[in-house]
Motif scaffolding. Structure first.
Motif, PDB file in Angstrom:
ATOM      1  N   ILE A   1       0.819  -1.219   0.000  1.00  0.00           N
ATOM      2  CA  ILE A   1       0.000   0.000   0.000  1.00  0.00           C
ATOM      3  C   ILE A   1       0.847   1.260   0.000  1.00  0.00           C
ATOM      4  O   ILE A   1       0.349   2.359  -0.145  1.00  0.00           O
ATOM      5  N   SER A   2       2.145   1.096   0.161  1.00  0.00           N
ATOM      6  CA  SER A   2       3.012   2.258   0.317  1.00  0.00           C
ATOM      7  C   SER A   2       3.807   2.535  -0.950  1.00  0.00           C
ATOM      8  O   SER A   2       3.831   1.734  -1.892  1.00  0.00           O
ATOM      9  N   SER A   3       4.444   3.681  -0.976  1.00  0.00           N
ATOM     10  CA  SER A   3       5.333   4.068  -2.063  1.00  0.00           C
ATOM     11  C   SER A   3       6.605   4.619  -1.434  1.00  0.00           C
ATOM     12  O   SER A   3       6.717   4.720  -0.207  1.00  0.00           O
ATOM     13  N   LEU A   4       7.590   4.940  -2.249  1.00  0.00           N
ATOM     14  CA  LEU A   4       8.770   5.598  -1.703  1.00  0.00           C
ATOM     15  C   LEU A   4       8.339   6.817  -0.898  1.00  0.00           C
ATOM     16  O   LEU A   4       7.363   7.481  -1.252  1.00  0.00           O
ATOM     17  N   PRO A   5       8.993   7.075   0.241  1.00  0.00           N
ATOM     18  CA  PRO A   5      10.306   6.598   0.692  1.00  0.00           C
ATOM     19  C   PRO A   5      10.324   5.230   1.380  1.00  0.00           C
ATOM     20  O   PRO A   5      11.386   4.807   1.832  1.00  0.00           O
ATOM     21  N   TYR A   6       9.181   4.537   1.518  1.00  0.00           N
ATOM     22  CA  TYR A   6       9.229   3.164   2.018  1.00  0.00           C
ATOM     23  C   TYR A   6      10.104   2.337   1.078  1.00  0.00           C
ATOM     24  O   TYR A   6       9.957   2.410  -0.144  1.00  0.00           O
ATOM     25  N   GLY A   7      11.023   1.576   1.649  1.00  0.00           N
ATOM     26  CA  GLY A   7      11.912   0.742   0.847  1.00  0.00           C
ATOM     27  C   GLY A   7      13.137   1.448   0.307  1.00  0.00           C
ATOM     28  O   GLY A   7      13.951   0.830  -0.385  1.00  0.00           O
ATOM     29  N   MET A   8      13.329   2.730   0.613  1.00  0.00           N
ATOM     30  CA  MET A   8      14.390   3.518  -0.017  1.00  0.00           C
ATOM     31  C   MET A   8      15.800   3.037   0.332  1.00  0.00           C
ATOM     32  O   MET A   8      16.706   3.093  -0.491  1.00  0.00           O
TER      33      MET A   8
ATOM     34  N   ALA B   1       6.936  -2.220   5.825  1.00  0.00           N
ATOM     35  CA  ALA B   1       6.632  -0.977   6.541  1.00  0.00           C
ATOM     36  C   ALA B   1       7.905  -0.455   7.206  1.00  0.00           C
ATOM     37  O   ALA B   1       8.039  -0.436   8.427  1.00  0.00           O
ATOM     38  N   SER B   2       8.843  -0.046   6.383  1.00  0.00           N
ATOM     39  CA  SER B   2      10.130   0.447   6.862  1.00  0.00           C
ATOM     40  C   SER B   2      10.851   1.111   5.702  1.00  0.00           C
ATOM     41  O   SER B   2      10.386   1.055   4.553  1.00  0.00           O
ATOM     42  N   ASP B   3      12.010   1.696   6.009  1.00  0.00           N
ATOM     43  CA  ASP B   3      12.842   2.239   4.932  1.00  0.00           C
ATOM     44  C   ASP B   3      13.631   1.144   4.233  1.00  0.00           C
ATOM     45  O   ASP B   3      14.207   1.387   3.165  1.00  0.00           O
ATOM     46  N   GLY B   4      13.706  -0.045   4.820  1.00  0.00           N
ATOM     47  CA  GLY B   4      14.492  -1.123   4.225  1.00  0.00           C
ATOM     48  C   GLY B   4      14.060  -2.477   4.732  1.00  0.00           C
ATOM     49  O   GLY B   4      12.868  -2.777   4.828  1.00  0.00           O
ATOM     50  N   ARG B   5      15.049  -3.294   5.087  1.00  0.00           N
ATOM     51  CA  ARG B   5      14.773  -4.661   5.515  1.00  0.00           C
ATOM     52  C   ARG B   5      14.156  -4.715   6.908  1.00  0.00           C
ATOM     53  O   ARG B   5      14.367  -3.845   7.741  1.00  0.00           O
TER      54      ARG B   5
ATOM     55  N   GLY C   1       6.651   6.424  12.877  1.00  0.00           N
ATOM     56  CA  GLY C   1       5.831   6.693  14.051  1.00  0.00           C
ATOM     57  C   GLY C   1       5.291   5.462  14.723  1.00  0.00           C
ATOM     58  O   GLY C   1       4.970   5.489  15.906  1.00  0.00           O
ATOM     59  N   ILE C   2       5.197   4.350  13.980  1.00  0.00           N
ATOM     60  CA  ILE C   2       4.704   3.095  14.549  1.00  0.00           C
ATOM     61  C   ILE C   2       5.555   1.912  14.110  1.00  0.00           C
ATOM     62  O   ILE C   2       5.535   0.856  14.729  1.00  0.00           O
ATOM     63  N   HIS C   3       6.325   2.082  13.033  1.00  0.00           N
ATOM     64  CA  HIS C   3       7.239   1.039  12.558  1.00  0.00           C
ATOM     65  C   HIS C   3       8.675   1.531  12.685  1.00  0.00           C
ATOM     66  O   HIS C   3       8.919   2.721  12.789  1.00  0.00           O
ATOM     67  N   MET C   4       9.606   0.584  12.611  1.00  0.00           N
ATOM     68  CA  MET C   4      11.007   0.925  12.872  1.00  0.00           C
ATOM     69  C   MET C   4      11.847   0.976  11.597  1.00  0.00           C
ATOM     70  O   MET C   4      11.434   0.511  10.539  1.00  0.00           O
ATOM     71  N   THR C   5      13.034   1.535  11.749  1.00  0.00           N
ATOM     72  CA  THR C   5      13.968   1.657  10.637  1.00  0.00           C
ATOM     73  C   THR C   5      14.707   0.342  10.400  1.00  0.00           C
ATOM     74  O   THR C   5      14.754  -0.536  11.258  1.00  0.00           O
ATOM     75  N   GLU C   6      15.323   0.240   9.216  1.00  0.00           N
ATOM     76  CA  GLU C   6      16.160  -0.918   8.934  1.00  0.00           C
ATOM     77  C   GLU C   6      17.279  -1.027   9.965  1.00  0.00           C
ATOM     78  O   GLU C   6      17.638  -2.131  10.387  1.00  0.00           O
TER      79      GLU C   6
END
Length: 360
Positions: free
Chosen positions: A40-47, A57-61, A328-333
């Motif tokens: 459901i998301s777009s960048l910056p998710y997965g960046m 639901a993060s910027d990476g893994r 805000g609710i999920h964490m970074t890689e």
């Protein structure tokens, strides 16, 4: 010479125990571990790692990605993927999945915010239906699962969000939701054992009182409502702690009932709470409570429901590795990597996943 031969033999054994102990990895849960069942998301998710949104639901893994890498297996495909082999594992986790079925929330007029019907039992149902295509007969599948790792959860976070965001007092959520949710998790674990799973990791829920979403929506002027060192909201962390206590009770019951099965608890709570207490120890220079992708400069935690990550008005911090919280609710890689190390090598899974001695 004999000692040298023994050394190389042991080295070879340990390498095998790390890389070939498991032939497959299976995962169940919600947005903490969904690798693409809900995109459901777009960048910056997965960046950070993928360069594109993958449904994570993060910027990476995620933690489950690092676990797969750590045991020498590929990243898990979502179970909704087409034309993909599931012979080395599959992921049944869905973003926004509750542990309990929708009926529980319909009865309480709380189902308005629910949109992914993928409860504990439904995910196990999907697993059971898929198994014959992966491993054949029930006996063949038991043999196959005896060499597989199952990560079951985290479950419960979306259920508690539904109750609290629906206006129920925390005390009611504690008394009504927690026993049912931990019982549902236990029933799911027992079903998997019946299918042949012998090595299971069951994670706790996180200390949600440390997350910017809760800290922003339920801010208080009373300093007693917050931990003096962590800055986390006490009443929400107390709810998480209670869930984890009941979950541990269920797991201990199964350890006595199924002594040949390894059932290990993964302590998300203690590890993430330590991020809040000691962020600099882990390299989180911006602390543990400020959002990286969100409404920069808006409030204490960079979080605003009208400018969430990937929405107009949001922005991404210069360096996500300095943050625990991604949106805000999920964490970074970066946070996921550290958590996974605590599971692979200890002490937050005991014995660690990469222990030298196979318990079976």
């Amino acid at each position: 010479m004999e000692l040298l031969v023994l050394f190389f033999a042991l080295t070879s054994f340990f390498d095998i125990s790390f890389s070939q102990r498991y032939n497959a990895l299976f995962n169940f849960g919600d947005s903490l571990s969904d690798t693409g069942n809900v995109v459901i998301s777009s960048l910056p998710y997965g960046m950070t790692y993928f360069g594109r949104a993958t449904g994570r639901a993060s910027d990476g893994r995620l933690v489950i990605d690092f676990i797969a890498e750590g045991i020498g297996l590929p990243h898990l495909p979502p179970n909704t993927a087409r034309n993909v082999s599931f012979h080395q594992g599959v992921n049944f986790a869905f973003i926004a999945a509750p542990a309990l079925p929708f009926e529980f929330y319909h009865e309480r007029r709380l189902s308005k915010g629910l949109w992914v019907n993928a409860s504990v039992h439904q995910q196990v149902d999907r697993f059971e239906k898929l198994l014959p295509s992966v491993c054949g007969t029930p006996q063949d599948c038991k043999d196959f699962l005896s060499k597989s790792l199952v990560v079951f959860g985290e479950f419960g976070g979306n259920d508690y969000n539904t109750g609290i965001f629906g206006g129920l007092p925390v005390s009611e959520v504690r008394s009504t939701f927690v026993p049912r949710i931990t019982q549902a998790i236990a029933e799911g674990v027992e079903r998997l054992i019946g299918l042949g799973a012998v090595d299971l990791i069951v994670p706790s829920v996180l200390p949600v009182g440390c997350f910017p979403l809760y800290l922003t929506l339920y801010s208080s002027s009373n300093p007693e409502d917050y931990g003096p060192r962590s800055g986390c909201a006490r009443k929400f962390n107390a709810l998480s702690w209670y869930h984890n206590a009941l979950l541990l009770r269920q797991l201990n019951r199964f350890r006595h009932k199924y002594p040949a099965v390894s059932i290990r608890y993964a302590d998300y709570y203690a590890q993430v709470f330590d991020f809040a207490l000691n962020p600099l120890k882990y390299g989180f220079k911006d602390g543990a409570l400020r959002t990286c992708c969100g409404a920069a400069g808006m409030g204490k935690y960079n979080f605003n429901l009208r400018a969430k990550c990937d929405q107009n008005g949001s922005s991404v911090c210069p360096d996500p590795t300095t943050h625990v919280s991604w949106d805000g609710i999920h964490m970074t890689e970066a946070a996921h990597r550290i958590i996974a190390q605590g599971w692979l090598h200890g002490p937050y899974v005991n014995p660690p996943i990469l222990s030298f001695i196979n318990p079976h």
